[in-house]
Enzyme design. Structure first.
Site, PDB file in Angstrom:
ATOM      1  N   CYS A  83      52.511  64.919  68.153  1.00 34.30           N
ATOM      2  CA  CYS A  83      52.394  65.821  69.299  1.00 34.30           C
ATOM      3  C   CYS A  83      52.876  65.119  70.580  1.00 34.30           C
ATOM      4  O   CYS A  83      54.053  64.781  70.674  1.00 34.30           O
ATOM      5  CB  CYS A  83      50.975  66.366  69.425  1.00 34.30           C
ATOM      6  SG  CYS A  83      50.891  67.815  70.530  1.00 34.30           S
ATOM      7  N   HIS A 191      51.079  69.169  64.467  1.00 38.84           N
ATOM      8  CA  HIS A 191      49.950  68.345  64.050  1.00 38.84           C
ATOM      9  C   HIS A 191      49.845  68.337  62.523  1.00 38.84           C
ATOM     10  O   HIS A 191      49.344  69.307  61.938  1.00 38.84           O
ATOM     11  CB  HIS A 191      48.640  68.897  64.627  1.00 38.84           C
ATOM     12  CG  HIS A 191      48.487  68.697  66.088  1.00 38.84           C
ATOM     13  ND1 HIS A 191      47.933  67.557  66.632  1.00 38.84           N
ATOM     14  CD2 HIS A 191      48.829  69.492  67.135  1.00 38.84           C
ATOM     15  CE1 HIS A 191      47.924  67.655  67.955  1.00 38.84           C
ATOM     16  NE2 HIS A 191      48.466  68.818  68.286  1.00 38.84           N
ATOM     17  N   GLU A 193      47.733  66.773  60.784  1.00 43.94           N
ATOM     18  CA  GLU A 193      46.316  66.771  60.423  1.00 43.94           C
ATOM     19  C   GLU A 193      45.690  68.156  60.521  1.00 43.94           C
ATOM     20  O   GLU A 193      44.575  68.377  60.030  1.00 43.94           O
ATOM     21  CB  GLU A 193      45.551  65.778  61.310  1.00 43.94           C
ATOM     22  CG  GLU A 193      45.259  66.230  62.721  1.00 43.94           C
ATOM     23  CD  GLU A 193      46.432  66.107  63.690  1.00 43.94           C
ATOM     24  OE1 GLU A 193      46.222  66.365  64.890  1.00 43.94           O
ATOM     25  OE2 GLU A 193      47.553  65.758  63.243  1.00 43.94           O
TER      26      GLU A 193
END
Length: 210
Positions: A83, A191, A193
């Site tokens: 990011c 992202h 994750e």
């Protein structure tokens, strides 16, 4: 074969724990730290980032992040930005009229996305290059984005300290850089994750490069 040891740079960014958990699921042994020796010795380093470009640069500078990243890259040791961790790898970031110097690993400016509705938030597809390693097996998957700024133009005729980048694009009204693979330095605007199994696979692919 032992799992690779990855340091998530704990410099004050807010999403370090979710990144660490995703890396563990992907197969890494993870340490959250800003300790210089640990950062330099790790198999991989992840530089997460949320919030404003200027704030992230201030936090990175406070822990000598630029020097740590440079030292790793010179030695060919993998670094992954996420990011704003992607954005700060570029030369400059311009937010709210403030021009902040980035890490300068790649040429380019981070600027406001050209879209009627911001932030760009949610799932989106990406357009990786044929030679991608990060997106092997997940070229057609969707990834989770949350951002209002990005890199809209990659000047391929300019070269920073690293050469021959593989650039992945995405579109939100206009196109922007979604990921870069450049020798030991990789980064994603989205992202991993927060991107479900596709994000875990991408992290696993990254771990497989070292």
């Amino acid at each position: 074969m032992s799992s690779p040891r990855v340091v998530v740079l704990d410099y004050g960014s807010g999403n370090v724990h979710s990144v660490a958990q995703a890396l563990e699921v992907a197969g890494a042994r993870v340490e959250l730290t800003r300790d210089r020796d640990s950062v330099l010795a790790a198999d991989g380093l992840v530089v997460p980032g949320v919030g404003a470009f200027t704030a992230v640069m201030e936090q990175l500078n406070a822990v000598k992040g630029s020097e740590l990243i440079d030292r790793r890259l010179v030695s060919g040791k993998p670094v992954l930005g996420i990011c704003v961790g992607l954005q700060v790898m570029f030369e400059h970031g311009v937010e709210h009229g403030i021009d902040t110097e980035g890490l300068g690993q790649w040429p380019g400016v981070v600027e406001k996305l050209e879209a009627p509705v911001l932030p760009h938030m949610g799932w989106n597809t990406v357009q990786p290059p044929a030679a991608t390693k990060l997106f092997q097996g997940i070229q057609d998957e969707r990834f989770y984005f949350v951002h209002s700024y990005g890199v809209l133009d990659w000047k391929m005729d300019e070269q920073g300290p690293l050469t021959h980048p593989q650039v992945t694009w995405a579109e939100y009204t206009s196109r922007f850089v979604a990921a870069v693979e450049n020798g030991p330095l990789s980064a994603t605007q989205f992202h991993p994750e927060k991107s479900g199994q596709a994000g875990i696979k991408l992290l696993s692919n990254w771990l497989g490069t070292f």
